[in-house]
Design a protein around this motif. Structure first.
Motif: not given
Length: 87
Positions: A13-37
């Motif tokens: 988070x510190x290295x990427x910045x709050x905006x990109x970090x949040x976007x990447x975490x959200x994308x990761x959560x969506x990808x994880x959810x879809x793969x489990x589905x």
């Protein structure tokens, strides 16, 4: 037990910045959810209760062996990593 991936989140988070970090975490959560589905849907349709069973239903016996070997490798490396960290 908290893994190394979870412990590296503040640094990421510190290295990427709050905006990109949040976007990447959200994308990761969506990808994880879809793969489990997808995995649960495939499991229900073929009546299997394991990764290997789903692979066998979709691709045959060789895929079951390959999938089981991949899961075994991940588990073994995880145990070795935890043993190394706890040393």
């Amino acid at each position: 037990i908290i893994g190394g991936g979870v412990l590296s989140i503040p640094l990421s988070c510190a290295r990427a910045g709050l905006g990109p970090f949040t976007a990447l975490m959200a994308a990761s959560a969506i990808a994880t959810d879809f793969s489990l589905y997808v995995l649960v849907s495939c499991s229900r349709r073929c009546g299997s209760t394991s990764f290997g069973g789903v692979a066998r239903s979709a691709f045959g016996g060789g895929a079951e062996l390959l999938t089981t070997a991949a899961v075994l490798i991940v588990v073994v490396f995880s145990v070795v990593g935890l043993m190394k960290l706890n040393r």
